[in-house]
Scaffold this motif. Sequence first.
Motif, PDB file in Angstrom:
ATOM      1  N   ALA A  51      44.073  42.985  42.774  1.00 18.51           N
ATOM      2  CA  ALA A  51      44.508  42.513  44.119  1.00 18.51           C
ATOM      3  C   ALA A  51      43.586  42.757  45.205  1.00 18.51           C
ATOM      4  N   VAL A  52      43.926  41.603  45.846  1.00 16.19           N
ATOM      5  CA  VAL A  52      42.684  41.735  47.064  1.00 16.19           C
ATOM      6  C   VAL A  52      43.436  41.257  48.260  1.00 16.19           C
ATOM      7  N   CYS A  53      43.002  42.046  49.524  1.00 14.22           N
ATOM      8  CA  CYS A  53      43.599  41.758  50.814  1.00 14.22           C
ATOM      9  C   CYS A  53      42.392  42.154  51.809  1.00 14.22           C
ATOM     10  N   HIS A  54      42.921  42.079  53.209  1.00 13.43           N
ATOM     11  CA  HIS A  54      41.978  42.535  54.178  1.00 13.43           C
ATOM     12  C   HIS A  54      42.836  43.945  54.684  1.00 13.43           C
ATOM     13  N   SER A  55      41.808  44.707  55.326  1.00 13.75           N
ATOM     14  CA  SER A  55      42.540  45.840  56.109  1.00 13.75           C
ATOM     15  C   SER A  55      41.990  45.983  57.557  1.00 13.75           C
ATOM     16  N   LEU A  56      42.664  46.680  58.288  1.00 17.22           N
ATOM     17  CA  LEU A  56      42.112  46.830  59.529  1.00 17.22           C
ATOM     18  C   LEU A  56      42.205  48.504  59.804  1.00 17.22           C
ATOM     19  N   MET A  57      41.453  49.086  60.495  1.00 14.81           N
ATOM     20  CA  MET A  57      41.628  50.501  60.902  1.00 14.81           C
ATOM     21  C   MET A  57      41.773  50.361  62.494  1.00 14.81           C
ATOM     22  N   VAL A  58      42.884  50.422  62.978  1.00 21.85           N
ATOM     23  CA  VAL A  58      43.051  50.408  64.505  1.00 21.85           C
ATOM     24  C   VAL A  58      42.906  52.019  64.973  1.00 21.85           C
TER      25      VAL A  58
ATOM     26  N   GLU B 273      39.007  38.404  39.209  1.00 21.47           N
ATOM     27  CA  GLU B 273      37.685  38.978  38.581  1.00 21.47           C
ATOM     28  C   GLU B 273      37.230  40.277  39.178  1.00 21.47           C
ATOM     29  N   PRO B 274      36.582  41.009  38.313  1.00 17.91           N
ATOM     30  CA  PRO B 274      36.149  42.406  38.693  1.00 17.91           C
ATOM     31  C   PRO B 274      35.340  42.308  40.250  1.00 17.91           C
ATOM     32  N   ALA B 275      35.341  43.692  40.780  1.00 25.52           N
ATOM     33  CA  ALA B 275      34.604  43.805  42.081  1.00 25.52           C
ATOM     34  C   ALA B 275      33.235  43.659  41.627  1.00 25.52           C
ATOM     35  N   THR B 276      32.052  43.114  42.304  1.00 21.05           N
ATOM     36  CA  THR B 276      30.731  43.081  41.906  1.00 21.05           C
ATOM     37  C   THR B 276      30.086  43.640  42.956  1.00 21.05           C
ATOM     38  N   ALA B 277      30.640  44.276  43.982  1.00 22.03           N
ATOM     39  CA  ALA B 277      29.898  45.157  45.013  1.00 22.03           C
ATOM     40  C   ALA B 277      29.662  46.618  44.281  1.00 22.03           C
TER      41      ALA B 277
ATOM     42  N   GLN C  31      49.214  52.149  39.290  1.00 23.58           N
ATOM     43  CA  GLN C  31      48.166  53.189  39.811  1.00 23.58           C
ATOM     44  C   GLN C  31      46.846  52.719  39.870  1.00 23.58           C
ATOM     45  N   VAL C  32      46.330  52.857  41.093  1.00 21.56           N
ATOM     46  CA  VAL C  32      45.045  52.409  41.429  1.00 21.56           C
ATOM     47  C   VAL C  32      43.932  53.004  40.515  1.00 21.56           C
ATOM     48  N   VAL C  33      42.868  52.202  39.892  1.00 21.80           N
ATOM     49  CA  VAL C  33      41.998  52.629  39.076  1.00 21.80           C
ATOM     50  C   VAL C  33      40.707  52.575  39.721  1.00 21.80           C
ATOM     51  N   THR C  34      40.443  51.439  40.714  1.00 23.17           N
ATOM     52  CA  THR C  34      39.303  51.415  41.566  1.00 23.17           C
ATOM     53  C   THR C  34      39.989  50.426  42.691  1.00 23.17           C
ATOM     54  N   ARG C  35      39.601  51.014  43.860  1.00 17.59           N
ATOM     55  CA  ARG C  35      39.861  50.251  45.233  1.00 17.59           C
ATOM     56  C   ARG C  35      38.218  50.275  45.797  1.00 17.59           C
ATOM     57  N   THR C  36      37.650  48.860  45.859  1.00 15.51           N
ATOM     58  CA  THR C  36      36.479  48.817  46.604  1.00 15.51           C
ATOM     59  C   THR C  36      36.680  48.117  47.897  1.00 15.51           C
ATOM     60  N   ASN C  37      36.099  48.918  48.939  1.00 21.74           N
ATOM     61  CA  ASN C  37      36.092  48.417  50.343  1.00 21.74           C
ATOM     62  C   ASN C  37      34.895  48.103  50.853  1.00 21.74           C
TER      63      ASN C  37
ATOM     64  N   TRP D 146      41.091  45.610  44.822  1.00 18.97           N
ATOM     65  CA  TRP D 146      41.879  46.822  44.210  1.00 18.97           C
ATOM     66  C   TRP D 146      41.878  46.377  42.361  1.00 18.97           C
ATOM     67  N   ARG D 147      41.779  47.348  41.777  1.00 18.86           N
ATOM     68  CA  ARG D 147      42.175  47.113  40.265  1.00 18.86           C
ATOM     69  C   ARG D 147      43.304  48.370  40.044  1.00 18.86           C
ATOM     70  N   LEU D 148      44.226  47.855  39.318  1.00 22.90           N
ATOM     71  CA  LEU D 148      45.526  48.632  39.016  1.00 22.90           C
ATOM     72  C   LEU D 148      45.798  48.566  37.522  1.00 22.90           C
ATOM     73  N   ARG D 149      46.430  49.738  37.127  1.00 19.47           N
ATOM     74  CA  ARG D 149      46.893  49.932  35.891  1.00 19.47           C
ATOM     75  C   ARG D 149      48.442  50.520  35.934  1.00 19.47           C
ATOM     76  N   ARG D 150      49.190  49.752  34.818  1.00 21.96           N
ATOM     77  CA  ARG D 150      50.625  50.323  34.646  1.00 21.96           C
ATOM     78  C   ARG D 150      50.322  51.546  33.852  1.00 21.96           C
ATOM     79  N   THR D 151      51.074  52.557  34.246  1.00 26.56           N
ATOM     80  CA  THR D 151      51.033  53.810  33.734  1.00 26.56           C
ATOM     81  C   THR D 151      52.761  54.241  33.579  1.00 26.56           C
ATOM     82  N   PRO D 152      53.060  55.287  32.700  1.00 26.51           N
ATOM     83  CA  PRO D 152      54.332  55.652  32.587  1.00 26.51           C
ATOM     84  C   PRO D 152      54.842  55.939  33.950  1.00 26.51           C
ATOM     85  N   HIS D 153      54.018  56.081  35.104  1.00 29.56           N
ATOM     86  CA  HIS D 153      54.434  56.756  36.298  1.00 29.56           C
ATOM     87  C   HIS D 153      54.404  55.541  37.515  1.00 29.56           C
ATOM     88  N   GLY D 154      54.342  54.151  36.751  1.00 31.70           N
ATOM     89  CA  GLY D 154      54.174  53.034  37.648  1.00 31.70           C
ATOM     90  C   GLY D 154      52.694  52.765  37.707  1.00 31.70           C
TER      91      GLY D 154
END
Length: 163
Positions: A99-106, A159-163, A133-139, A123-131
């Motif tokens: 997933a990809v998005c913008h974020s702001l810190m105000v 695609e995967p993050a390259t940063a 979950q974030v595997v990697t979030r790169t900002n 964001w890279r996420l994975r389905r788990t038994p608990h819903g």
Amino acid sequence: MSEDRLAALEARLGALEDERDIARTMASYGPLVDGGDAEGVAALWAPDGVYDIDEIFLAGRERIREMVRSPAHQGWIRQGCAHVVGPAHITVEGDEAVAVCHSLMVVHESGRYVVRRATANHWRLRRTPHGWQVVTRTNRILDGRTESPALLVAGVRGEPATA
């Protein structure tokens, strides 16, 4: 309704539910982190998940908890801040998602609100038994460096993050 049509409908509904659940996971970050809920924020990540921010690299839930409880973050909360996560572009493939998005810190400063940072989020996420979950979030801050918009494009392409 034929078996094939029913199966196709179930698959489409499942895909929509996955996207909704991922979007909810992402959208819950701001309220939880601004509310100082260290456990809630950490629970968004897989136990070995990574939060890779420009100036900080957090590996594992304990490090994420520490960030929320840190004097610096608690100071932002006391001052008044809002972590706003924009609408996400989500690509789901089985039990994995990008997933990809913008974020702001105000932040509240001198009686007004100021955007402290605008950030590209991958964001890279994975389905788990608990819903989901974030595997990697790169900002990466959107300050003119090439890696920040590249994160956005990679995310839209699934695609995967390259940063």
